[in-house]
Design an enzyme around this catalytic site. Structure first.
Site, PDB file in Angstrom:
ATOM      1  N   CYS A 124     -35.577   1.041  18.019  1.00  0.00           N
ATOM      2  CA  CYS A 124     -34.615   1.055  19.123  1.00  0.00           C
ATOM      3  C   CYS A 124     -33.760   2.316  19.110  1.00  0.00           C
ATOM      4  O   CYS A 124     -33.580   2.948  20.147  1.00  0.00           O
ATOM      5  CB  CYS A 124     -33.697  -0.162  19.049  1.00  0.00           C
ATOM      6  SG  CYS A 124     -34.470  -1.703  19.568  1.00  0.00           S
ATOM      7  N   HIS A 125     -33.199   2.655  17.956  1.00  0.00           N
ATOM      8  CA  HIS A 125     -32.102   3.623  17.928  1.00  0.00           C
ATOM      9  C   HIS A 125     -32.544   5.070  17.697  1.00  0.00           C
ATOM     10  O   HIS A 125     -31.734   5.974  17.805  1.00  0.00           O
ATOM     11  CB  HIS A 125     -31.068   3.186  16.897  1.00  0.00           C
ATOM     12  CG  HIS A 125     -30.481   1.839  17.203  1.00  0.00           C
ATOM     13  ND1 HIS A 125     -29.741   1.613  18.340  1.00  0.00           N
ATOM     14  CD2 HIS A 125     -30.558   0.639  16.563  1.00  0.00           C
ATOM     15  CE1 HIS A 125     -29.367   0.333  18.368  1.00  0.00           C
ATOM     16  NE2 HIS A 125     -29.859  -0.279  17.312  1.00  0.00           N
ATOM     17  N   CYS A 143     -34.934  -0.697  12.677  1.00  0.00           N
ATOM     18  CA  CYS A 143     -33.793  -0.085  13.386  1.00  0.00           C
ATOM     19  C   CYS A 143     -34.259   1.131  14.182  1.00  0.00           C
ATOM     20  O   CYS A 143     -33.832   1.368  15.315  1.00  0.00           O
ATOM     21  CB  CYS A 143     -32.726   0.373  12.397  1.00  0.00           C
ATOM     22  SG  CYS A 143     -32.240  -0.836  11.149  1.00  0.00           S
ATOM     23  N   CYS A 182     -27.657  -7.443  15.032  1.00  0.00           N
ATOM     24  CA  CYS A 182     -28.909  -6.731  15.292  1.00  0.00           C
ATOM     25  C   CYS A 182     -30.069  -7.429  14.582  1.00  0.00           C
ATOM     26  O   CYS A 182     -31.129  -7.652  15.174  1.00  0.00           O
ATOM     27  CB  CYS A 182     -28.834  -5.293  14.786  1.00  0.00           C
ATOM     28  SG  CYS A 182     -28.479  -4.063  16.058  1.00  0.00           S
ATOM     29  N   ARG A 229     -22.044  -6.145  13.131  1.00  0.00           N
ATOM     30  CA  ARG A 229     -23.031  -5.590  14.074  1.00  0.00           C
ATOM     31  C   ARG A 229     -24.425  -5.598  13.455  1.00  0.00           C
ATOM     32  O   ARG A 229     -25.402  -5.907  14.122  1.00  0.00           O
ATOM     33  CB  ARG A 229     -22.634  -4.163  14.468  1.00  0.00           C
ATOM     34  CG  ARG A 229     -23.428  -3.643  15.669  1.00  0.00           C
ATOM     35  CD  ARG A 229     -23.018  -4.367  16.931  1.00  0.00           C
ATOM     36  NE  ARG A 229     -23.917  -4.142  18.061  1.00  0.00           N
ATOM     37  CZ  ARG A 229     -25.042  -4.816  18.263  1.00  0.00           C
ATOM     38  NH1 ARG A 229     -25.416  -5.761  17.414  1.00  0.00           N
ATOM     39  NH2 ARG A 229     -25.777  -4.589  19.328  1.00  0.00           N
ATOM     40  N   CYS A 269       2.430   3.023  -3.235  1.00  0.00           N
ATOM     41  CA  CYS A 269       1.635   4.009  -3.988  1.00  0.00           C
ATOM     42  C   CYS A 269       1.227   5.200  -3.127  1.00  0.00           C
ATOM     43  O   CYS A 269       1.251   6.341  -3.561  1.00  0.00           O
ATOM     44  CB  CYS A 269       0.371   3.373  -4.563  1.00  0.00           C
ATOM     45  SG  CYS A 269       0.688   2.215  -5.900  1.00  0.00           S
ATOM     46  N   HIS A 270       0.808   4.891  -1.900  1.00  0.00           N
ATOM     47  CA  HIS A 270       0.174   5.924  -1.080  1.00  0.00           C
ATOM     48  C   HIS A 270       1.146   6.679  -0.186  1.00  0.00           C
ATOM     49  O   HIS A 270       0.805   7.741   0.319  1.00  0.00           O
ATOM     50  CB  HIS A 270      -0.929   5.308  -0.205  1.00  0.00           C
ATOM     51  CG  HIS A 270      -2.062   4.717  -0.979  1.00  0.00           C
ATOM     52  ND1 HIS A 270      -3.057   5.490  -1.535  1.00  0.00           N
ATOM     53  CD2 HIS A 270      -2.362   3.438  -1.306  1.00  0.00           C
ATOM     54  CE1 HIS A 270      -3.930   4.696  -2.168  1.00  0.00           C
ATOM     55  NE2 HIS A 270      -3.530   3.454  -2.053  1.00  0.00           N
ATOM     56  N   CYS A 297       0.851  -1.203   0.000  1.00  0.00           N
ATOM     57  CA  CYS A 297       0.000   0.000   0.000  1.00  0.00           C
ATOM     58  C   CYS A 297       0.882   1.248   0.000  1.00  0.00           C
ATOM     59  O   CYS A 297       0.662   2.204  -0.739  1.00  0.00           O
ATOM     60  CB  CYS A 297      -0.892   0.042   1.242  1.00  0.00           C
ATOM     61  SG  CYS A 297      -1.814  -1.463   1.577  1.00  0.00           S
ATOM     62  N   CYS A 339      -8.278  -2.254  -4.314  1.00  0.00           N
ATOM     63  CA  CYS A 339      -6.857  -1.969  -4.486  1.00  0.00           C
ATOM     64  C   CYS A 339      -6.063  -3.264  -4.631  1.00  0.00           C
ATOM     65  O   CYS A 339      -5.203  -3.382  -5.502  1.00  0.00           O
ATOM     66  CB  CYS A 339      -6.311  -1.196  -3.279  1.00  0.00           C
ATOM     67  SG  CYS A 339      -6.137   0.583  -3.576  1.00  0.00           S
TER      68      CYS A 339
END
Lengths: 274, 165
Positions: free
Chosen positions: A193-194, A190, A235, A231, A92-93, A89, A127
């Site tokens: 709850c949130h 979702c 959920c 996650r 290039c970066h 990586c 990449c």
């Protein structure tokens, strides 16, 4: 690094001090009487503000935060040549701290070539496949978690700032529709709850706003670092709904929507949560 | 009692379910059908028991605790001192039987969204109209008809509000 860690440690102590002197501390309108600093922006509250004091202390101290093992792995991957092109990586970066500062605040982005969204994990694997001639990392592998956490960590403290204008808009709409659709045997969305019940208790758990600025996160329940899509799957299964695959279009669209909800909160990667 | 406007289609849909039978199950149509149909009366109550066997309050108390069944404690506080950490996402249920009768509680268990379309509360005895139910749970209600009646019987014992914490 060490200076940074010390500074964070000192911040942690300050936070602890605020808890101890809560009665006289700076007022806060969320019922906690804790001044949350950067973790609360307007009405948006990072999951940090719902975590217990011990969990927050673990996140605040780089030497206690177990996720730093993955960051080291990510730093190694950044420097190590792989694939047919024989490139790393860094070839290039360049220096990660310079090249990557702020990058993670903008993901997921709209990728014109594919005509859909692309999140950090997918960008890393793009990449590897297209530029390095290397095999993509598997979802939820230590390597993909490590390099993802490493990339996002270079934007730590910078506010999340995904764009939902232009071509990203319809994908944001789909993510929003997902967020608001009831699903599963428990027939919940979702948002129930949130949004509607954030801050209330489900047995011993406090429902958070579901802000995503700390992912990948070291979750004590998992005893490992985990992705946002893990996650999501958890959920979904909690409400007995069939989950989608890691990296699926549905979850990347949902990632854009949830990340947009977190716009303005600082990137915390790698966070620690219960 | 006058029903609120939006309950009319509910009653119609209950009628449709009876007519179509196989969609949600008709009484006696299929032996062992997991869902017993119910009829909402006047938009606020399901007066008829789902079963011939009366509910058992002691079993109902177990179902409201059991995380794989009612799991009512995840959202509601109840006079169950041996269990720590009662949820507070829904209203506390101390003295709930002083507020509602059996039929009103039955509607709240089987189809709370008939009363409040925005409610977070699951419909505990329903399999139709759900989206992407997890493999292994398809076609199964959260609680059986008998378990619903047991829970109602337990809730009907919650009359004394004086011991509320």
């Amino acid at each position: 690094m060490t200076t940074k860690a010390l500074a964070r440690g000192a911040l942690g102590l300050l936070a602890a001090g605020a808890v101890l002197t809560a009665g006289a501390a700076i007022g806060s309108d969320d019922g906690t009487r804790i001044h949350w600093g950067p973790y609360k922006v307007g009405d948006k509250r990072s999951g940090y503000t719902y975590a217990g004091a011990q969990t927050r202390a673990m996140q605040d101290d780089d030497f206690q935060n177990p996720a730093f093992l993955w960051l080291e792995r990510g730093a190694d991957i950044w420097e190590t040549a792989a694939g047919e092109a024989g490139k790393a990586c860094a070839d290039c970066h360049g220096e990660a701290e310079e090249a990557l500062a702020g990058v993670a605040t903008r993901y997921p982005i709209h990728d014109e070539a594919r005509g859909k969204l692309m999140n950090i994990e997918q960008r890393i694997n793009w990449c590897r496949e297209e530029q390095m001639g290397a095999a993509p990392f598997k979802w939820e592998s230590e390597d993909l978690l490590g390099i993802t956490a490493f990339v996002k960590n270079q934007s730590k403290g910078m506010p999340v700032a995904v764009s939902i204008d232009g071509p990203a808009r319809p994908f944001w709409e789909q993510g929003k529709a997902f967020y608001e659709q009831r699903r599963g045997q428990l027939d919940m969305a979702c948002t129930h709850c949130h949004v509607d019940h954030a801050g209330t208790m489900i047995r011993a758990e406090t429902l958070s706003q579901g802000q995503v600025n700390g992912f990948p996160t070291y979750r004590l329940k998992w005893q490992t670092l985990g992705s946002l899509h893990r996650r999501f799957r958890g959920c979904n299964k909690n409400i007995r709904a069939e989950p989608y695959a890691y990296g699926s279009d549905e979850y990347v669209n949902l990632e854009l929507y949830t990340t947009w909800r977190s716009n303005g909160l600082p990137i915390e990667t790698p966070s620690v949560r219960k | 009692m006058m029903s609120i406007g939006r309950t009319t289609p509910r009653i119609i849909s209950a009628g449709l379910a009876l007519g179509l039978g196989l969609l949600s199950g008709t009484p006696g149509a299929l032996a062992g059908d997991p869902v017993t149909p119910f009829t909402i009366v006047d938009g606020y109550t399901v007066p008829d028991s789902l079963t011939e066997t009366p509910g058992d309050p002691e079993r109902g108390r177990k179902w409201v605790i059991n995380r794989k069944l009612g799991n009512c404690l995840s959202c509601h506080e109840m006079p169950i001192p041996e269990e720590q950490f009662h949820g507070q996402t829904g209203p506390a249920l101390y003295g709930v039987a002083d507020v509602y009768d059996e039929g009103e509680l039955r509607l709240r268990l089987v189809d709370p969204k008939a009363l409040n379309p925005y409610s977070m509360m699951p419909s505990f005895h329903k399999v139709d109209g759900l989206h992407r139910v997890l493999s292994g749970f398809e076609g199964k209600p959260i609680l059986s008809a008998q378990q619903v009646e047991d829970v109602i019987a337990y809730l009907m014992t919650l009359r004394d509000t004086s011991k509320r914490r």
